[in-house]
Design a protein around this motif. Sequence first.
Motif, PDB file in Angstrom:
ATOM      1  N   ARG A 139       5.933   1.363  -2.823  1.00 50.63           N
ATOM      2  CA  ARG A 139       5.391  -0.023  -1.949  1.00 50.63           C
ATOM      3  C   ARG A 139       6.050   0.164  -0.321  1.00 50.63           C
ATOM      4  O   ARG A 139       4.491  -0.654   0.354  1.00 50.63           O
ATOM      5  CB  ARG A 139       7.002  -0.334  -2.661  1.00 50.63           C
ATOM      6  N   GLN A 140       5.671   1.097   0.279  1.00 48.86           N
ATOM      7  CA  GLN A 140       5.878   0.946   1.682  1.00 48.86           C
ATOM      8  C   GLN A 140       4.907   1.498   1.927  1.00 48.86           C
ATOM      9  O   GLN A 140       3.906   1.340   2.737  1.00 48.86           O
ATOM     10  CB  GLN A 140       7.236   2.370   2.407  1.00 48.86           C
ATOM     11  N   ILE A 141       4.291   2.965   0.987  1.00 45.25           N
ATOM     12  CA  ILE A 141       2.928   2.963   1.126  1.00 45.25           C
ATOM     13  C   ILE A 141       1.642   2.480   1.109  1.00 45.25           C
ATOM     14  O   ILE A 141       1.205   1.398   2.314  1.00 45.25           O
ATOM     15  CB  ILE A 141       2.665   4.548   0.844  1.00 45.25           C
ATOM     16  N   ILE A 142       1.752   1.589   0.055  1.00 44.94           N
ATOM     17  CA  ILE A 142       0.440   0.650  -0.160  1.00 44.94           C
ATOM     18  C   ILE A 142       0.634  -1.161   1.014  1.00 44.94           C
ATOM     19  O   ILE A 142       0.200  -1.461   1.974  1.00 44.94           O
ATOM     20  CB  ILE A 142       1.193  -0.353  -1.352  1.00 44.94           C
ATOM     21  N   GLU A 143       2.092  -1.199   1.363  1.00 45.24           N
ATOM     22  CA  GLU A 143       2.258  -2.292   2.886  1.00 45.24           C
ATOM     23  C   GLU A 143       2.285  -1.934   3.686  1.00 45.24           C
ATOM     24  O   GLU A 143       1.496  -2.256   4.925  1.00 45.24           O
ATOM     25  CB  GLU A 143       3.391  -3.136   2.886  1.00 45.24           C
ATOM     26  N   ALA A 144       2.037  -0.439   4.051  1.00 47.10           N
ATOM     27  CA  ALA A 144       1.561   0.123   5.307  1.00 47.10           C
ATOM     28  C   ALA A 144       0.231  -0.241   5.563  1.00 47.10           C
ATOM     29  O   ALA A 144      -0.210  -0.432   6.400  1.00 47.10           O
ATOM     30  CB  ALA A 144       2.406   1.580   5.461  1.00 47.10           C
ATOM     31  N   PHE A 145      -0.642   0.188   4.120  1.00 49.35           N
ATOM     32  CA  PHE A 145      -2.406   0.459   4.329  1.00 49.35           C
ATOM     33  C   PHE A 145      -2.505  -0.997   4.244  1.00 49.35           C
ATOM     34  O   PHE A 145      -3.386  -0.634   5.181  1.00 49.35           O
ATOM     35  CB  PHE A 145      -2.341   1.497   2.829  1.00 49.35           C
ATOM     36  N   SER A 146      -2.110  -1.993   4.152  1.00 51.80           N
ATOM     37  CA  SER A 146      -2.621  -3.296   3.918  1.00 51.80           C
ATOM     38  C   SER A 146      -2.414  -3.805   5.085  1.00 51.80           C
ATOM     39  O   SER A 146      -3.142  -4.224   5.716  1.00 51.80           O
ATOM     40  CB  SER A 146      -1.508  -4.060   2.726  1.00 51.80           C
ATOM     41  N   ASP A 147      -1.216  -3.261   6.173  1.00 52.30           N
ATOM     42  CA  ASP A 147      -0.784  -4.209   7.201  1.00 52.30           C
ATOM     43  C   ASP A 147      -1.972  -3.733   8.493  1.00 52.30           C
ATOM     44  O   ASP A 147      -2.656  -3.895   9.161  1.00 52.30           O
ATOM     45  CB  ASP A 147       0.134  -3.920   8.138  1.00 52.30           C
ATOM     46  N   ARG A 148      -2.385  -1.977   7.711  1.00 51.33           N
ATOM     47  CA  ARG A 148      -3.319  -1.298   8.641  1.00 51.33           C
ATOM     48  C   ARG A 148      -4.641  -2.203   8.180  1.00 51.33           C
ATOM     49  O   ARG A 148      -5.353  -2.098   9.466  1.00 51.33           O
ATOM     50  CB  ARG A 148      -3.227   0.480   8.543  1.00 51.33           C
ATOM     51  N   ALA A 149      -5.215  -2.068   6.881  1.00 54.42           N
ATOM     52  CA  ALA A 149      -6.131  -2.658   6.927  1.00 54.42           C
ATOM     53  C   ALA A 149      -6.592  -4.249   7.716  1.00 54.42           C
ATOM     54  O   ALA A 149      -7.637  -4.885   7.891  1.00 54.42           O
ATOM     55  CB  ALA A 149      -6.433  -2.820   5.354  1.00 54.42           C
ATOM     56  N   ALA A 150      -5.465  -4.948   7.897  1.00 54.69           N
ATOM     57  CA  ALA A 150      -5.484  -6.246   8.375  1.00 54.69           C
ATOM     58  C   ALA A 150      -6.036  -5.655  10.130  1.00 54.69           C
ATOM     59  O   ALA A 150      -6.810  -7.243  10.522  1.00 54.69           O
ATOM     60  CB  ALA A 150      -3.871  -6.999   8.486  1.00 54.69           C
ATOM     61  N   ILE A 151      -5.436  -5.278  10.624  1.00 49.98           N
ATOM     62  CA  ILE A 151      -6.666  -4.517  12.069  1.00 49.98           C
ATOM     63  C   ILE A 151      -7.723  -4.025  12.300  1.00 49.98           C
ATOM     64  O   ILE A 151      -8.465  -3.803  13.235  1.00 49.98           O
ATOM     65  CB  ILE A 151      -5.685  -4.287  12.662  1.00 49.98           C
TER      66      ILE A 151
END
Length: 185
Positions: free
Chosen positions: A65-77
């Motif tokens: 979950r932490q890994i997927i959410e970190a990539f989601s946050d990165r993709a947003a920028i």
Amino acid sequence: MARRAAHPLGWQQVPCLVYGELVSKTIKTFLASYRPAGGLIRVVIVKEDHGCKFFFRTDPEATPRQIIEAFSDRAAIEQNFHDIKEVWDAGLQQVRNIWTNVAVFNLNLWVHTLVECWAWNKPAEEIHDRHDSPWDAPDRRPSHADRRKALRRQTPRNEYSSLHANQRRSSKIRLLLKRLLQLAA
């Protein structure tokens, strides 16, 4: 830790916050050795409708979950970096030294931010103008380029409205404003 439902072949369901929405992702995870990353890594494979996505993190204790959410946050920028390169031509400036490059890139970031702040509370109808591109979806969310064009259209209008009433009545001034607005779009 969130409870995971078992799937055949080792796939699991994991709830994740992706783009501000809680969704369930079908994943596989395992530890692997990867020398360029310094040794042990956590790998997460996410099954999507159109195929799989592969992620890893150098912290083997990280949860999927932490890994997927970190990539989601990165993709947003990532869209911001794309806009800065495509709309403002960041990286294409022809300057002579590294510090000037740093300054120009910093200026690009500031101008991008100022345009976004200007458009923040404006309705979409006020920002996008699809008259010159009938092939474009009229209900598409305004892009950064749309916001920039709207500001470029608004600036001459502001200048015009600041003129004295006698100057605004001049047909030459009105014609010039019309031409400037066409150029700005």
